[in-house]
Design a protein around this motif. Structure first.
Motif, PDB file in Angstrom:
ATOM      1  N   SER A 275      30.151 -83.816  63.976  1.00 38.61           N
ATOM      2  CA  SER A 275      29.151 -84.887  63.882  1.00 38.61           C
ATOM      3  C   SER A 275      28.208 -84.915  65.087  1.00 38.61           C
ATOM      4  O   SER A 275      27.132 -85.515  65.013  1.00 38.61           O
TER       5      SER A 275
ATOM      6  N   ARG B 254      15.200 -87.729  66.355  1.00 36.01           N
ATOM      7  CA  ARG B 254      16.452 -87.834  65.599  1.00 36.01           C
ATOM      8  C   ARG B 254      16.491 -86.709  64.572  1.00 36.01           C
ATOM      9  O   ARG B 254      15.610 -86.613  63.726  1.00 36.01           O
ATOM     10  N   TYR B 255      17.514 -85.890  64.668  1.00 32.69           N
ATOM     11  CA  TYR B 255      17.578 -84.712  63.806  1.00 32.69           C
ATOM     12  C   TYR B 255      19.023 -84.229  63.706  1.00 32.69           C
ATOM     13  O   TYR B 255      19.887 -84.637  64.489  1.00 32.69           O
ATOM     14  N   HIS B 256      19.273 -83.363  62.733  1.00 34.26           N
ATOM     15  CA  HIS B 256      20.573 -82.714  62.591  1.00 34.26           C
ATOM     16  C   HIS B 256      20.389 -81.253  63.004  1.00 34.26           C
ATOM     17  O   HIS B 256      19.683 -80.498  62.332  1.00 34.26           O
TER      18      HIS B 256
ATOM     19  N   SER C  28      32.082 -79.033  56.349  1.00 34.32           N
ATOM     20  CA  SER C  28      31.649 -80.300  55.775  1.00 34.32           C
ATOM     21  C   SER C  28      31.582 -80.187  54.253  1.00 34.32           C
ATOM     22  O   SER C  28      31.478 -79.083  53.697  1.00 34.32           O
TER      23      SER C  28
ATOM     24  N   TYR D 249      26.364 -82.677  66.124  1.00 35.71           N
ATOM     25  CA  TYR D 249      25.118 -81.963  65.839  1.00 35.71           C
ATOM     26  C   TYR D 249      24.012 -82.925  65.405  1.00 35.71           C
ATOM     27  O   TYR D 249      22.837 -82.581  65.442  1.00 35.71           O
ATOM     28  N   LYS D 250      24.397 -84.112  64.998  1.00 37.39           N
ATOM     29  CA  LYS D 250      23.407 -85.094  64.546  1.00 37.39           C
ATOM     30  C   LYS D 250      23.013 -85.997  65.708  1.00 37.39           C
ATOM     31  O   LYS D 250      23.841 -86.762  66.217  1.00 37.39           O
ATOM     32  N   GLN D 251      21.775 -85.902  66.147  1.00 35.33           N
ATOM     33  CA  GLN D 251      21.294 -86.738  67.242  1.00 35.33           C
ATOM     34  C   GLN D 251      20.702 -88.024  66.685  1.00 35.33           C
ATOM     35  O   GLN D 251      19.735 -87.991  65.928  1.00 35.33           O
ATOM     36  N   ILE D 252      21.299 -89.124  67.091  1.00 33.68           N
ATOM     37  CA  ILE D 252      20.855 -90.436  66.614  1.00 33.68           C
ATOM     38  C   ILE D 252      19.956 -91.118  67.637  1.00 33.68           C
ATOM     39  O   ILE D 252      18.959 -91.746  67.297  1.00 33.68           O
TER      40      ILE D 252
ATOM     41  N   ARG E  49      22.265 -78.688  62.950  1.00 28.99           N
ATOM     42  CA  ARG E  49      22.696 -77.661  61.997  1.00 28.99           C
ATOM     43  C   ARG E  49      21.611 -77.389  60.965  1.00 28.99           C
ATOM     44  O   ARG E  49      21.255 -76.230  60.702  1.00 28.99           O
ATOM     45  N   ASP E  50      21.063 -78.458  60.389  1.00 27.19           N
ATOM     46  CA  ASP E  50      20.022 -78.292  59.375  1.00 27.19           C
ATOM     47  C   ASP E  50      18.739 -77.744  59.986  1.00 27.19           C
ATOM     48  O   ASP E  50      18.031 -76.940  59.361  1.00 27.19           O
TER      49      ASP E  50
ATOM     50  N   ARG F 220      22.642 -78.398  70.964  1.00 29.40           N
ATOM     51  CA  ARG F 220      21.753 -78.586  69.830  1.00 29.40           C
ATOM     52  C   ARG F 220      20.277 -78.459  70.208  1.00 29.40           C
ATOM     53  O   ARG F 220      19.440 -78.081  69.384  1.00 29.40           O
TER      54      ARG F 220
END
Length: 324
Positions: free
Chosen positions: A52, A62-64, A88, A54-57, A66-67, A31
């Motif tokens: 899931s 902190r970002y997604h 999704s 792809y979403k860095q918490i 994919r988006d 990512r």
């Protein structure tokens, strides 16, 4: 073929060098690859776009991914392909309202039929005494048949360790992480209890710290317990396990997958690490242990993710030769 480590993250692998410009024309990355300094981006491919991870918490930023990749492509006026067998909900909705174009693949490789799915009611099986340890007689029968045909088996359980909790039978106390306030998972092989969120670890308790009772019971099952029980049922079969505990070293995961592909391993037990991206031609049976536990997570996407995991892991069965 060339590869190098990028200062933007060790997970980024660059391939396909453009000899005319001296720059790489194809970049394969995790990512963090979305933050590379692209100058002439023409195509972005996001594989398993529903994942899931792809979403860095944590940690920041902190970002997604994919988006972020979609926005990156729009800045460069590049094309984008979102690939997934189980997209999704929001991505599929975007195909239905015309925001995204939809391309469907309605046949598997070599036109192999989708695997047959059998559902076993464990509550009824327990009542009728059709359980062999934690396995239904239906699952044991199909495993035995597959092994007799020299075929391989994958068993999926999305919990690592031996048991999710150890409970005092007198006062019902369950040891928890001092940082995260979640139950500690019992790992029999290392004789320790671990928090799977922060890594907090203590030696396995044998006396309740609240009431001093020694009547403690391990409840639930993880991949470690499944592997142990399978060894008792099939003592002459080579069984291995894939989870974060067994694939921690540099080449451990590669070694297990290589041995399974070479059919040195007959039964492979694993967490969601085995649900996607793997293609084994000799696997004819996939078993999902306690499938309904997948919808019990405190997450508003639990039903969606349960469906995705079940579809992905069932796809490991019968990929080339015949229907699984």
């Amino acid at each position: 073929m060339n590869s190098n480590r990028s200062k933007y993250g060790n997970a980024v692998l660059n391939r396909g060098k453009d000899n005319s410009s001296g720059k790489f024309s194809i970049i394969i990355g995790a990512r963090s690859a979305v933050f590379l300094p692209f100058s002439n981006l023409g195509l972005v491919i996001i594989d398993e776009e529903h994942d899931s991870s792809y979403k860095q918490i944590d940690p920041a930023p902190r970002y997604h991914a994919r988006d972020a990749a979609l926005y990156l492509a729009s800045l460069h006026k590049a094309k984008t392909i979102l690939g997934s067998a189980t997209p999704s909900v929001e991505t599929y909705w975007n195909t239905q309202n015309g925001k995204y174009a939809l391309v469907e693949l309605n046949t598997r490789f070599s036109n192999v039929e989708l695997p047959e799915t059998l559902i076993v009611n464990l509550r009824e099986a327990y009542k009728l005494k059709k359980m062999k340890s934690m396995f239904s007689d239906t699952l044991v029968e199909h495993i035995t048949d597959a092994l007799s045909r020299k075929e391989q088996v994958i068993l999926f359980q999305n919990r690592r360790g031996f048991s999710p909790i150890i409970e005092c039978q007198k006062c019902l106390h369950v040891p928890k992480c001092i940082r995260c306030d979640v139950s500690l998972t019992y790992h029999k092989k290392i004789d320790a209890m671990k928090c799977h969120y922060c890594g907090y670890t203590i030696p396995t308790i044998h006396v309740c710290p609240v009431c001093s009772s020694s009547d403690l019971k391990a409840k639930g099952l993880g991949t470690e317990k499944i592997e142990e029980e399978l060894t008792l049922l099939f003592p002459d079969i080579h069984i291995s396990r894939i989870d974060q505990d067994t694939s921690g070293s540099k080449y451990a995961l590669q070694k297990i997958l290589s041995d399974f592909e070479l059919q040195k391993i007959q039964i492979l037990v694993g967490t969601q690490m085995i649900t996607k991206g793997l293609d084994f031609s000799n696997v004819s049976l996939v078993g999902v242990i306690n499938a309904d536990s997948l919808i019990s997570y405190p997450d508003f996407r639990s039903f969606e993710r349960a469906f995705q995991l079940l579809v992905q892991v069932s796809g490991r069965s019968g990929t080339k030769r015949k229907t699984g």
